[in-house]
Design an enzyme around this catalytic site. Structure first.
Site, PDB file in Angstrom:
ATOM      1  N   GLU A 176       8.784  -6.309   7.943  1.00 57.93           N
ATOM      2  CA  GLU A 176       9.444  -7.565   8.325  1.00 57.93           C
ATOM      3  C   GLU A 176       9.336  -7.830   9.816  1.00 57.93           C
ATOM      4  O   GLU A 176       9.158  -8.963  10.265  1.00 57.93           O
ATOM      5  CB  GLU A 176      10.912  -7.529   7.897  1.00 57.93           C
ATOM      6  CG  GLU A 176      11.067  -7.530   6.403  1.00 57.93           C
ATOM      7  CD  GLU A 176      12.359  -6.882   5.969  1.00 57.93           C
ATOM      8  OE1 GLU A 176      13.199  -7.585   5.412  1.00 57.93           O
ATOM      9  OE2 GLU A 176      12.533  -5.679   6.201  1.00 57.93           O
ATOM     10  N   GLY A 209       0.778  -1.237   0.000  1.00 56.65           N
ATOM     11  CA  GLY A 209       0.000   0.000   0.000  1.00 56.65           C
ATOM     12  C   GLY A 209       0.806   1.281   0.000  1.00 56.65           C
ATOM     13  O   GLY A 209       0.320   2.314   0.468  1.00 56.65           O
ATOM     14  N   GLY A 221      10.088   1.413   9.951  1.00 53.96           N
ATOM     15  CA  GLY A 221       9.684   0.267   9.138  1.00 53.96           C
ATOM     16  C   GLY A 221       8.855  -0.713   9.953  1.00 53.96           C
ATOM     17  O   GLY A 221       8.973  -0.804  11.165  1.00 53.96           O
ATOM     18  N   ARG A 224      11.466  -0.324   4.072  1.00 55.57           N
ATOM     19  CA  ARG A 224      11.926   1.057   4.042  1.00 55.57           C
ATOM     20  C   ARG A 224      11.001   2.067   3.377  1.00 55.57           C
ATOM     21  O   ARG A 224      11.196   3.276   3.528  1.00 55.57           O
ATOM     22  CB  ARG A 224      13.293   1.112   3.342  1.00 55.57           C
ATOM     23  CG  ARG A 224      13.261   0.593   1.895  1.00 55.57           C
ATOM     24  CD  ARG A 224      14.615   0.690   1.222  1.00 55.57           C
ATOM     25  NE  ARG A 224      14.945   2.039   0.858  1.00 55.57           N
ATOM     26  CZ  ARG A 224      14.410   2.691  -0.173  1.00 55.57           C
ATOM     27  NH1 ARG A 224      13.515   2.090  -0.950  1.00 55.57           N
ATOM     28  NH2 ARG A 224      14.752   3.910  -0.448  1.00 55.57           N
ATOM     29  N   GLN A 225      10.004   1.647   2.594  1.00 57.03           N
ATOM     30  CA  GLN A 225       9.315   2.616   1.747  1.00 57.03           C
ATOM     31  C   GLN A 225       8.551   3.688   2.529  1.00 57.03           C
ATOM     32  O   GLN A 225       8.635   4.873   2.189  1.00 57.03           O
ATOM     33  CB  GLN A 225       8.378   1.911   0.746  1.00 57.03           C
ATOM     34  CG  GLN A 225       9.092   1.162  -0.399  1.00 57.03           C
ATOM     35  CD  GLN A 225       9.831   2.081  -1.374  1.00 57.03           C
ATOM     36  OE1 GLN A 225      10.040   3.261  -1.133  1.00 57.03           O
ATOM     37  NE2 GLN A 225      10.266   1.514  -2.499  1.00 57.03           N
ATOM     38  N   ALA A 261       7.969   7.982  11.223  1.00 61.01           N
ATOM     39  CA  ALA A 261       7.580   6.599  10.928  1.00 61.01           C
ATOM     40  C   ALA A 261       8.806   5.695  10.813  1.00 61.01           C
ATOM     41  O   ALA A 261       9.833   6.096  10.287  1.00 61.01           O
ATOM     42  CB  ALA A 261       6.792   6.549   9.623  1.00 61.01           C
TER      43      ALA A 261
END
Ligand SMILES: Cc1cc2nc3c(=O)[nH]c(=O)nc-3n(C[C@H](O)[C@H](O)[C@H](O)COP(=O)(O)OP(=O)(O)OC[C@H]3O[C@@H](n4cnc5c(N)ncnc54)[C@H](O)[C@@H]3O)c2cc1C
Ligand code: FES
Ligand code: FES
Lengths: 152, 331, 288
Positions: free
Chosen positions: B288, B49, B285, B90-91, B283
């Protein structure tokens, strides 16, 4: 080659086919209906689910000629982006779609259930999609989405 | 006989590129004739997303602009700026901050163009409900600003970049600033074990996750639930078997990912929003990290139920029963 | 090198007789197709292209599904879901319902047939233990002559059945057990839906004044065929308590000859039988 006549999404279709060719390949390759997905070709994942005479079945396990004289509904016959089916709307709203590869199969299983039982219990919804695998979502949001589509 | 047990496990996991690899993302925003903001970044969406999250960040910076005014351009490194790999969780952290910067650059640009029309200085302009206001309450619309930009020959196109704090390779003693952020999670698993067949039912998983500030709650919850489910597969059903190098479990019939009945009807997600001290978003990550505590929490719950530890995964009925029998041979 | 260029004929007989004649004509090159859920995977595995597929789904007679005078008759083209839609049967035989519901997912059950499960003769066929304890009869026909064979005499080994080349299974039948009977079905797989049985069990038991009057147990996936547990006569007349359960467990374990395979070891299967027998009998005790 034998001639296959069937109704697909309300349209009469006539095709020459190899009798043994899986119906999913005929739908995807000959008719260009790419919404039906292939995950396993062994009945295990449900990505290829379509309705055959109103019932949810795995189109990878159906030899093409078996559909002769039958009526078929694929995800394209259920709804699209401009005109979505309530199940598609609610599954999306509830967060039941991630990569989306499994989604057409889940929608078809849900529509198959609603054909038979328009006001299903949660247990019935869970059973109806127990032949569909999803790697991304954890299933519960798909269940919520299907139930919500009925409340609407 | 069926016995219930509860198990806890905690984990931390670093995200963003580690060990000296520069971690950068760049986002493009363009205001076009149709008065919509086109946002482009080649950040692959595997279903997690990132387009929705990016759009939400842009919307919030632009005065809670309605999301139908934002169009996400399909990611393509040939046509949009590079967001870097979708990996290392990471996104949201890196592309999210780049989107934040790009949206602020866009806001500055629009304020500067509209300030001419509103006879004020850019810092006095307020952008809300898709219109620009000066201190006296006079306003101009997006369409006015688009026309003015053409008049003065300015492109309404900006980019914003973000680079996460530089990391370094670890020294020979394993020391150094190798990772710029860690997420933390504690899970509680509730299970029921059949002491005579070794079958395990997972009744409930409750998760408490520190992934910094949560940008898009539903997206974060979906990641947690999906991650827990995948990890339940690793814990209980998924086993890659091979013989002389040939995979024996090469199909969905033999390599068993969880079905709906293997997943508890309740996987709850609680977020502890400890913000990361860099960038503007806070924010961290998440993707994972959310898998890690599942296996130890479930294995601890099995221990709580029947008093034995299963020491290789997946904890199939056979392994669980074997562990029980090894402990109490005369059962 | 053999070149298989021949195409498969796909045939839709309307009558049993017609189907049998077609089978006779094509011999081993002709295959009956009911749900096709086993057949298509099998053909793929064998890399076999049959001369003809004889689709038996459009033979009205094979769609017969009746319960009369407590005799249940299920035709060869009746799907699992059609059986599950029959409330009377599900109320009378919840353990058979449970067994059928454990097979595949809804999509498979909308196509697959109970008779196909028998014809496929896998020791892991999940309807089979229930049919064994119900003493089901398999009814075959070559269009002219009919045979009626007890299910345990019909299934001879893995994928081996007592069927002549020109014969078709037309239906199965069994008597509903008397109301005094209680049935259980248990299955252990490696996941909770869409799983092949590691071990399965069906049990039918009745008590007379708290003593065991009749008891039948069948086990799946522990031998080349489903096993009817023999030697249970020894416990008739005994009270159903933990001591008797231990005896039943020992008898059941004695009947099983499991092997190791990809899914689990023989050792585990032996242990799991113990657990399943105990569990199913204790469920019955709890209900009483
Ligand atoms: C995804 C998936 C999951 C499954 N899960 C289970 C499971 O959990 N438990 C389980 O037991 N099985 C399972 N199966 C196997 C299968 O669904 C069953 O064995 C089913 O009952 C077979 O019936 P069918 O009608 O599809 O048989 P078909 O495939 O049509 O036929 C099977 C064989 O029997 C022959 N045959 C069929 N009908 C007749 C007849 N009337 N007379 C003579 N020969 C005949 C065919 O030629 C073929 O050789 C699964 C299959 C799939 C694909
Ligand atoms: S492709 Fe048909 S079930 Fe997976
Ligand atoms: S959403 Fe990705 S497999 Fe279901």
């Amino acid at each position: 080659m034998p001639t296959l006549k069937m109704i697909v999404n309300n349209e009469p279709i006539t095709l020459e086919v190899d009798a043994l060719r899986p119906l999913v390949d005929v739908l995807r390759e000959d008719l260009g209906l790419l919404g039906t997905k292939v995950g396993c070709r062994e009945g295990e994942c449900g990505a290829c689910t379509i309705l055959l005479d109103g019932k949810a079945v795995n189109s990878c396990l159906i030899p093409a000629m078996r559909a002769h004289g039958c009526s078929i509904v694929t995800i394209e016959g259920v709804g699209d982006v401009d005109n979505p089916h309530p199940v598609q709307v609610s599954i999306t709203e509830e967060g039941g779609v991630q990569c989306g590869y499994c989604t057409p199969g889940f929608v078809m299983s849900a529509v198959g259930l609603l054909n038979k039982s328009p006001n299903p219990t949660e247990a019935e919804v869970r059973e109806a999609i127990s032949g569909n695998l999803c790697r991304c979502t954890g299933y519960n949001r798909i269940v919520k989405g299907i139930l919500k589509s009925v409340e609407k | 006989m069926k016995k219930k047990g509860i198990g806890f496990a905690s984990a931390w996991q670093g995200s963003n590129l580690h060990f000296g690899h520069p971690d950068v993302s760049t986002v493009l925003i363009e205001l076009r004739e149709d008065q919509k903001f086109y946002v482009g970044v080649a950040a692959a969406d595997l279903g997690q997303g990132i387009p929705e999250t990016t759009a939400l960040i842009v919307s919030r910076v632009l005065g809670n602009l309605p999301l139908d005014k934002i169009v996400m351009i399909d990611p393509d490194t040939g046509a949009t700026p590079d967001g870097g790999a979708t990996g290392a969780s990471r996104q949201t952290s890196v592309t999210g901050n780049a989107a934040f910067n790009a949206a602020n650059n866009m806001l500055d640009l629009l304020k500067s163009v509209s300030s001419e029309l509103l006879n004020t200085s850019p810092s006095e302009v307020e952008f809300k409900s898709a219109a620009f206001f000066n201190q006296d309450g006079e306003n101009v619309t997006l369409s006015d600003v688009i026309d003015e930009a053409k008049n003065i020959g300015t492109s309404l196109s900006v980019i914003g970049s973000f680079k996460a704090p530089s990391t370094e390779d670890l020294d020979e003693k394993g020391q150094g600033y190798g990772v710029n952020q860690f997420g933390y999670a504690t899970y509680v698993a509730e299970v029921e074990v059949d002491t005579e067949t070794g079958e395990v039912d997972v009744l409930k998983i409750s998760t408490f996750v520190d992934a910094g500030r949560i940008i898009r709650k539903i997206g974060a919850e979906m990641q947690v639930e999906g991650g827990v489910t995948m990890a339940l597969g690793h814990t209980l059903t998924e086993e890659f078997k091979q013989e002389n190098g040939w995979p024996l479990t090469d199909s969905f019939t033999t390599y068993l990912i969880p079905s709906i009945y293997d997943v508890p009807p309740e996987i709850s997600a609680h977020f502890v929003e400890e913000e990361v001290p860099f960038g503007q978003l806070g924010a961290k990550g998440l993707a994972e990290l959310v898998l890690v505590p599942v296996a130890p929490a479930v294995i601890n719950a099995i221990y709580d139920a029947v008093g034995v530890y299963v020491t290789s995964l997946p904890a199939t009925p056979e392994r669980v029963l074997q562990a029980i029998k090894d402990q109490t041979p005369d059962l | 090198m053999e070149v298989k260029s021949e195409r498969t004929e796909y045939l839709f007989p309307k009558l049993i007789d017609e189907a049998c004649k077609l089978k006779e004509k094509f011999g081993a090159g002709g295959r009956f197709l009911a749900g096709g859920t086993d057949l298509l995977l099998l053909l793929d595995q064998l890399n076999e292209k049959p001369k003809a597929l004889i689709d038996i789904n459009r033979i009205p007679e094979l769609k017969t599904f009746t319960i009369s005078d407590s005799l249940v008759t299920i035709g060869a083209a009746v799907t699992y879901n059609e059986i599950l839609e029959n409330n009377e049967l599900c109320q009378q035989l919840p353990f058979l319902e449970k067994a059928i519901r454990s097979i595949g997912g809804v999509q498979v059950r909308n196509m697959a047939t109970l008779v196909g499960n028998i014809a496929n003769a896998s020791p892991a066929g999940d309807s089979l233990p229930a049919l064994y304890v119900l003493k089901a009869k398999v009814c075959t026909t070559d269009g002219t002559n009919q045979r009626e064979i007890a299910i345990e005499d019909f299934i001879l080994g893995v994928r081996k059945i007592n069927l002549k080349p020109n014969e078709l299974i037309s239906h199965i039948k069994f008597k509903l057990p008397k109301p005094a009977f209680h049935g259980e079905f248990e299955k252990i797989g490696l996941r909770k839906a869409m799983a092949i049985s590691l071990v399965s069990l069906a049990l039918l038991i009745s008590l007379d004044e708290l003593k065991i009057d009749e008891i039948y147990i069948a086990l799946g996936s522990v031998a080349p065929t489903v096993v009817n547990v023999g030697g249970l006569d020894a416990i008739i007349g005994k009270p159903l308590n933990q001591k008797t359960i231990a005896e039943i467990v020992a008898i059941a374990a004695n009947n099983a000859k499991p092997i190791d395979d990809v899914r689990g070891s023989a050792e585990y299967r032996r242990m799991a039988i113990t657990g399943m027998v105990k569990r199913s009998l204790n469920k019955f005790i709890d209900k009483n």
